[in-house]
Scaffold this active site. Structure first.
Site, PDB file in Angstrom:
ATOM      1  N   ASP A  60       0.878  -1.167   0.000  1.00 60.10           N
ATOM      2  CA  ASP A  60       0.000   0.000   0.000  1.00 60.10           C
ATOM      3  C   ASP A  60       0.918   1.220   0.000  1.00 60.10           C
ATOM      4  O   ASP A  60       1.615   1.476   0.988  1.00 60.10           O
ATOM      5  CB  ASP A  60      -0.876  -0.026   1.258  1.00 60.10           C
ATOM      6  N   ASN A  87       3.062   4.382  -9.945  1.00 61.00           N
ATOM      7  CA  ASN A  87       1.894   4.371 -10.837  1.00 61.00           C
ATOM      8  C   ASN A  87       0.575   4.320 -10.066  1.00 61.00           C
ATOM      9  O   ASN A  87      -0.439   4.810 -10.563  1.00 61.00           O
ATOM     10  CB  ASN A  87       2.009   3.158 -11.778  1.00 61.00           C
ATOM     11  N   TYR A 152      -7.711  15.049  -7.395  1.00 57.36           N
ATOM     12  CA  TYR A 152      -6.885  14.287  -8.345  1.00 57.36           C
ATOM     13  C   TYR A 152      -5.955  15.238  -9.104  1.00 57.36           C
ATOM     14  O   TYR A 152      -4.739  15.018  -9.197  1.00 57.36           O
ATOM     15  CB  TYR A 152      -7.813  13.541  -9.302  1.00 57.36           C
ATOM     16  N   LYS A 156      -1.852  15.516  -9.016  1.00 59.02           N
ATOM     17  CA  LYS A 156      -1.042  15.294 -10.222  1.00 59.02           C
ATOM     18  C   LYS A 156      -0.155  16.509 -10.518  1.00 59.02           C
ATOM     19  O   LYS A 156       0.987  16.359 -10.968  1.00 59.02           O
ATOM     20  CB  LYS A 156      -1.933  14.972 -11.428  1.00 59.02           C
TER      21      LYS A 156
HETATM   22  N1  NAD Z   1      -6.842   5.980 -16.792  1.00 59.86           N
HETATM   23  C1  NAD Z   1      -6.535   7.237 -17.121  1.00 59.86           C
HETATM   24  O1  NAD Z   1      -7.236   7.905 -17.926  1.00 59.86           O
HETATM   25  C2  NAD Z   1      -5.324   7.883 -16.548  1.00 59.86           C
HETATM   26  C3  NAD Z   1      -4.891   9.083 -17.132  1.00 59.86           C
HETATM   27  C4  NAD Z   1      -3.772   9.716 -16.605  1.00 59.86           C
HETATM   28  C5  NAD Z   1      -3.112   9.153 -15.535  1.00 59.86           C
HETATM   29  N2  NAD Z   1      -3.560   7.989 -14.988  1.00 59.86           N
HETATM   30  C6  NAD Z   1      -2.842   7.451 -13.847  1.00 59.86           C
HETATM   31  O2  NAD Z   1      -2.332   6.186 -14.156  1.00 59.86           O
HETATM   32  C7  NAD Z   1      -2.192   5.432 -12.954  1.00 59.86           C
HETATM   33  C8  NAD Z   1      -2.850   4.080 -13.116  1.00 59.86           C
HETATM   34  O3  NAD Z   1      -4.229   4.282 -13.365  1.00 59.86           O
HETATM   35  P1  NAD Z   1      -5.170   3.218 -14.081  1.00 59.86           P
HETATM   36  O4  NAD Z   1      -6.022   3.977 -15.014  1.00 59.86           O
HETATM   37  O5  NAD Z   1      -4.359   2.071 -14.565  1.00 59.86           O
HETATM   38  O6  NAD Z   1      -6.087   2.779 -12.829  1.00 59.86           O
HETATM   39  P2  NAD Z   1      -6.676   1.353 -12.399  1.00 59.86           P
HETATM   40  O7  NAD Z   1      -7.766   1.687 -11.440  1.00 59.86           O
HETATM   41  O8  NAD Z   1      -6.979   0.519 -13.585  1.00 59.86           O
HETATM   42  O9  NAD Z   1      -5.452   0.652 -11.616  1.00 59.86           O
HETATM   43  C9  NAD Z   1      -4.934   1.226 -10.454  1.00 59.86           C
HETATM   44  C10 NAD Z   1      -4.192   0.175  -9.652  1.00 59.86           C
HETATM   45  O10 NAD Z   1      -3.629   0.832  -8.507  1.00 59.86           O
HETATM   46  C11 NAD Z   1      -3.875   0.005  -7.366  1.00 59.86           C
HETATM   47  N3  NAD Z   1      -3.906   0.827  -6.150  1.00 59.86           N
HETATM   48  C12 NAD Z   1      -4.887   1.666  -5.722  1.00 59.86           C
HETATM   49  N4  NAD Z   1      -4.567   2.190  -4.537  1.00 59.86           N
HETATM   50  C13 NAD Z   1      -3.353   1.685  -4.199  1.00 59.86           C
HETATM   51  C14 NAD Z   1      -2.493   1.862  -3.076  1.00 59.86           C
HETATM   52  N5  NAD Z   1      -2.836   2.635  -2.035  1.00 59.86           N
HETATM   53  N6  NAD Z   1      -1.308   1.194  -3.066  1.00 59.86           N
HETATM   54  C15 NAD Z   1      -0.971   0.385  -4.090  1.00 59.86           C
HETATM   55  N7  NAD Z   1      -1.746   0.155  -5.165  1.00 59.86           N
HETATM   56  C16 NAD Z   1      -2.932   0.811  -5.213  1.00 59.86           C
HETATM   57  C17 NAD Z   1      -5.214  -0.663  -7.643  1.00 59.86           C
HETATM   58  O11 NAD Z   1      -5.381  -1.837  -6.850  1.00 59.86           O
HETATM   59  C18 NAD Z   1      -5.090  -0.947  -9.151  1.00 59.86           C
HETATM   60  O12 NAD Z   1      -4.491  -2.214  -9.384  1.00 59.86           O
HETATM   61  C19 NAD Z   1      -2.803   6.289 -11.839  1.00 59.86           C
HETATM   62  O13 NAD Z   1      -1.805   7.024 -11.184  1.00 59.86           O
HETATM   63  C20 NAD Z   1      -3.704   7.233 -12.615  1.00 59.86           C
HETATM   64  O14 NAD Z   1      -3.951   8.426 -11.926  1.00 59.86           O
HETATM   65  C21 NAD Z   1      -4.648   7.333 -15.484  1.00 59.86           C
END
Ligand code: NAD
Length: 256
Positions: A60, A87, A152, A156
């Site tokens: 975590d 990530n 959020y 970021k």
């Molecule tokens: N999806 C988008 O449009 C997007 C755009 C820009 C940036 N991001 C960023 O990319 C990253 C990944 O996002 P995603 O879209 O793959 O999300 P997702 O929800 O598909 O996956 C997120 C993962 O992070 C894990 N997680 C959550 N809280 C956690 C914690 N406290 N400790 C460890 N793991 C934890 C979850 O269990 C999950 O496996 C994030 O930082 C998100 O902000 C996503």
């Protein structure tokens, strides 16, 4: 005879699914030994099993002891650390006037504190391994105001500044620090948030996707982000540090 260089080692936090999982797969395909880490320990185990040479370590990222243990488990197992990809991230869709402090802290504890802790504890291990890099997953939300996701977006934006500041502090220790800033990617994070965006924006059910597609050309794929992370991590980019690589189909390039 020269000692053979062992395969580089990478940790990807939050890599049981979504962008993290794609990044873990991409790095493995480029010869990294990947540590799949996630809050969801069993999903991390399942993900690691299908990636060549990967191991799973639950963590975590909000918890400093767990982040320290993640880095220690990695260096105990592999003897080195070359790349950290902070990530893990979450989102809450809510107007500022309906956001309470607990929600604000829930988001910033993962999306900002988690990146700080990952960077803070990975950097010494990377330095001890002779240098390497850190590539965080920021967002276009960190570069432009983004209504309905203030916590959020603010987190970021802070990650972007932390990336630049850490790049300068760590450059002379041989650690490059960069970030990617993706637009909307078709993962659970966005799919789960879409109904609330639709409700608050007065869009019909299923109306959020077409709005984003019109602005970006299409939704990004997790693989788009994974390749950008691998590009920044590549040791050939030895002069690239403090950079924020935007990949967003142009959504932040136009007012109309
Ligand atoms: N999806 C988008 O449009 C997007 C755009 C820009 C940036 N991001 C960023 O990319 C990253 C990944 O996002 P995603 O879209 O793959 O999300 P997702 O929800 O598909 O996956 C997120 C993962 O992070 C894990 N997680 C959550 N809280 C956690 C914690 N406290 N400790 C460890 N793991 C934890 C979850 O269990 C999950 O496996 C994030 O930082 C998100 O902000 C996503």
């Amino acid at each position: 005879m020269e000692e053979a260089m062992s395969a580089p080692v990478a940790i990807v936090t939050g890599s049981a699914k979504g962008i993290g999982l794609s990044t873990a797969r991409e790095l493995a395909s480029r010869g990294y030994q990947v540590v799949v880490s996630d809050l969801d320990a069993s999903a991390a185990e399942v993900a690691a099993k299908e990636i060549d040479g990967a191991i799973a370590v639950p963590c975590d990222v909000r918890d400093e002891d767990q982040v320290r243990a993640l880095v220690a488990a990695t260096t105990d197992h592999h003897g080195r650390l070359d790349l950290m990809v902070p990530n893990a991230g979450i989102g809450i869709v809510a107007p500022i006037l309906d956001t309470d402090l607990a929600q604000w802290r829930e988001v910033t504890s993962v999306n900002l504190d988690g990146v700080f802790l990952s960077l803070r504890w990975a950097a010494p291990a990377i330095i001890a391994s002779g240098g390497g890099s850190i590539v965080s997953i920021a967002s276009v939300s960190g570069t432009t105001g983004t209504p309905l996701i203030a916590s959020y977006a603010a987190a970021k934006a802070a990650v972007i500044n932390l990336t630049k500041t850490a790049a300068m502090e760590l450059r002379d220790h041989g650690v490059r620090v960069n970030a990617v800033a993706p637009g909307f990617i078709g993962t659970d994070l966005v799919n789960d948030a879409a109904p609330e965006f639709e409700r608050l924006l007065g869009l019909p059910e299923g109306g959020f996707g077409p709005v984003i597609e019109a602005k970006q050309g299409r939704f990004g794929d997790p693989e788009d982000v994974a390749r950008a992370v691998a590009f920044l991590a590549d040791a050939q980019q030895s002069w690239v540090t403090g950079s924020i690589l935007t990949l967003d189909g142009g959504i932040t390039s136009s007012l109309i």
